[in-house]
Structures are given as C-alpha cells and as structure tokens.
Write a protein that holds these residues in place. Structure first.
Motif, mmCIF file in Angstrom:
data_model
loop_
_atom_site.group_PDB
_atom_site.id
_atom_site.type_symbol
_atom_site.label_atom_id
_atom_site.label_comp_id
_atom_site.label_asym_id
_atom_site.label_seq_id
_atom_site.Cartn_x
_atom_site.Cartn_y
_atom_site.Cartn_z
ATOM 1 N N VAL A 161 0.839 -1.195 0.000
ATOM 2 C CA VAL A 161 0.000 0.000 0.000
ATOM 3 C C VAL A 161 0.878 1.251 0.000
ATOM 4 C CG1 VAL A 161 -1.755 1.276 1.305
ATOM 5 C CG2 VAL A 161 -1.869 -1.233 1.173
ATOM 6 N N ALA A 162 1.926 1.242 0.826
ATOM 7 C CA ALA A 162 2.832 2.394 0.920
ATOM 8 C C ALA A 162 4.168 1.934 1.474
ATOM 9 C CB ALA A 162 2.238 3.473 1.812
ATOM 10 N N ALA A 163 5.204 2.660 1.133
ATOM 11 C CA ALA A 163 6.539 2.407 1.677
ATOM 12 C C ALA A 163 7.108 3.738 2.156
ATOM 13 C CB ALA A 163 7.447 1.790 0.618
ATOM 14 N N GLY A 164 7.733 3.712 3.317
ATOM 15 C CA GLY A 164 8.353 4.920 3.846
ATOM 16 C C GLY A 164 7.364 6.021 4.173
ATOM 17 N N TYR A 165 6.228 5.664 4.757
ATOM 18 C CA TYR A 165 5.221 6.676 5.112
ATOM 19 C C TYR A 165 5.727 7.499 6.291
ATOM 20 C CZ TYR A 165 0.987 8.884 6.779
ATOM 21 O OH TYR A 165 0.072 9.813 7.193
ATOM 22 N N HIS A 166 5.773 8.815 6.108
ATOM 23 C CA HIS A 166 6.279 9.725 7.139
ATOM 24 C C HIS A 166 5.154 10.563 7.741
ATOM 25 C CE1 HIS A 166 10.110 8.913 5.185
ATOM 26 N NE2 HIS A 166 10.709 9.470 6.217
ATOM 27 N N GLY A 222 7.103 10.083 13.039
ATOM 28 C CA GLY A 222 8.110 9.119 12.613
ATOM 29 C C GLY A 222 7.768 8.523 11.261
ATOM 30 N N GLU A 223 8.320 7.345 11.011
ATOM 31 C CA GLU A 223 8.157 6.676 9.725
ATOM 32 C C GLU A 223 7.709 5.239 9.932
ATOM 33 O OE1 GLU A 223 10.735 5.240 5.820
ATOM 34 O OE2 GLU A 223 11.782 6.029 7.571
ATOM 35 N N ILE A 224 6.846 4.792 9.043
ATOM 36 C CA ILE A 224 6.482 3.375 8.976
ATOM 37 C C ILE A 224 7.132 2.837 7.714
ATOM 38 C CG2 ILE A 224 4.614 1.710 8.700
ATOM 39 C CD1 ILE A 224 2.890 3.596 10.400
ATOM 40 N N TYR A 257 -6.522 -7.531 6.938
ATOM 41 C CA TYR A 257 -5.711 -6.590 7.719
ATOM 42 C C TYR A 257 -5.050 -5.510 6.867
ATOM 43 C CZ TYR A 257 -5.960 -10.073 11.439
ATOM 44 O OH TYR A 257 -6.402 -10.944 12.391
ATOM 45 N N LEU A 258 -4.892 -4.347 7.484
ATOM 46 C CA LEU A 258 -3.979 -3.316 7.006
ATOM 47 C C LEU A 258 -2.816 -3.372 7.977
ATOM 48 C CD1 LEU A 258 -3.508 -0.983 4.980
ATOM 49 C CD2 LEU A 258 -4.348 0.547 6.780
ATOM 50 N N VAL A 259 -1.649 -3.754 7.471
ATOM 51 C CA VAL A 259 -0.516 -4.067 8.338
ATOM 52 C C VAL A 259 0.556 -2.982 8.232
ATOM 53 C CG1 VAL A 259 1.191 -5.812 8.958
ATOM 54 C CG2 VAL A 259 -0.987 -6.515 7.942
ATOM 55 N N PHE A 260 0.926 -2.447 9.394
ATOM 56 C CA PHE A 260 2.003 -1.478 9.513
ATOM 57 C C PHE A 260 3.247 -2.275 9.918
ATOM 58 C CE2 PHE A 260 -1.984 0.651 10.336
ATOM 59 C CZ PHE A 260 -1.915 1.731 9.466
ATOM 60 N N VAL A 261 4.254 -2.248 9.065
ATOM 61 C CA VAL A 261 5.405 -3.137 9.221
ATOM 62 C C VAL A 261 6.665 -2.341 9.567
ATOM 63 C CG1 VAL A 261 6.831 -4.904 8.113
ATOM 64 C CG2 VAL A 261 4.404 -4.705 7.500
ATOM 65 N N GLU A 262 7.312 -2.758 10.632
ATOM 66 C CA GLU A 262 8.633 -2.232 11.003
ATOM 67 C C GLU A 262 9.662 -3.280 10.588
ATOM 68 O OE1 GLU A 262 11.576 0.284 12.779
ATOM 69 O OE2 GLU A 262 9.574 0.619 11.954
ATOM 70 N N VAL A 263 10.616 -2.893 9.768
ATOM 71 C CA VAL A 263 11.646 -3.809 9.277
ATOM 72 C C VAL A 263 12.929 -3.556 10.062
ATOM 73 C CG1 VAL A 263 13.008 -4.528 7.280
ATOM 74 C CG2 VAL A 263 10.626 -3.807 6.968
ATOM 75 N N LYS A 264 13.501 -4.634 10.592
ATOM 76 C CA LYS A 264 14.760 -4.537 11.331
ATOM 77 C C LYS A 264 15.784 -5.433 10.660
ATOM 78 C CE LYS A 264 13.798 -1.560 14.380
ATOM 79 N NZ LYS A 264 14.423 -0.262 14.193
#
Length: 121
Positions: free
Chosen positions: A27-32, A36-38, A47-54
C-alpha cells in the motif's frame, strides 16, 4: 549514513518481496508523519498491516524485535493513526515486525527472515 540508508532500503525491499509472496499487497513504503516513519504498509483481505523492518547481520547481541521498544511502538502507533485519519479503511489494523538477518550485509544471497505478526500486544 549513505551506507545505512542503502542497507535500510535493501532490507525493506527484501521484506516487501517476502510479503508479496505471502499474498500481501504493498500500500505504501516509507510513510512519514511528524511522529516518525512506517517502513511498509501492506494489506490482505482482513488486515492493514504497519510493518517495522529490522535488518541486522545476526542476533548475537539482540534480536531485531528488541529494537522496537515502548517509545518506538508509541511513535509507530501515532504515525499509523495519522495514516488512518487520512486513509480510512474497513480493514483491521495490525503491527508486524520483520527481522532480516544478513551476515554479509547487502551481499547476503539468502537472508533469514522472521515475520512477527501482531507484534505489539
């Protein structure tokens, strides 16, 4: 700093491809937002999933999820709330963490990927 951004972008691209193969739609990448940023926002039928990548070389010192403490979670929640206020949806929101372990950095051929669904309880 440039190397860190390059590595971060590489990790997010690996995570996005992993999620695509799991039938999620990007849906989106680097939403600011001002909070902060998702890294990634993806969806599936439920689901609409908000993903934190580590991205880490290994988990010897700590796992990727250990870097998403209460303060970071609060900032991600606030950013997600702002996104949802601008983009209403009927999908259930969820927060996931994707840990990527790449011993050789961006040269790693097959990084280890751990997907933690509903990571903020």
């Amino acid at each position: 700093m440039a190397t860190s951004k390059l590595s971060g972008a590489w990790g997010e691209a690996i995570a996005a491809e992993y999620l695509r193969k799991k039938h999620y739609k990007l849906v989106a990448a680097g939403y600011h937002s001002r909070f902060g940023e998702i890294d990634l926002i993806v969806s599936n039928k439920k689901y609409l999933v908000f993903v934190e990548v580590k991205l880490r070389k290994n988990a010897n010192f700590a796992e990727g999820r250990d870097y998403v403490g209460r303060y970071k979670q609060d900032r991600l929640r606030a950013t997600a709330a702002m996104y949802l206020s601008q983009n209403p949806t009927q999908l259930q929101p969820r927060f996931d963490i994707i840990e990527i372990y790449a011993p050789e950095g961006t040269k790693t051929q097959s990084p280890e990927i751990n997907h933690l669904e509903d990571a903020f309880q």
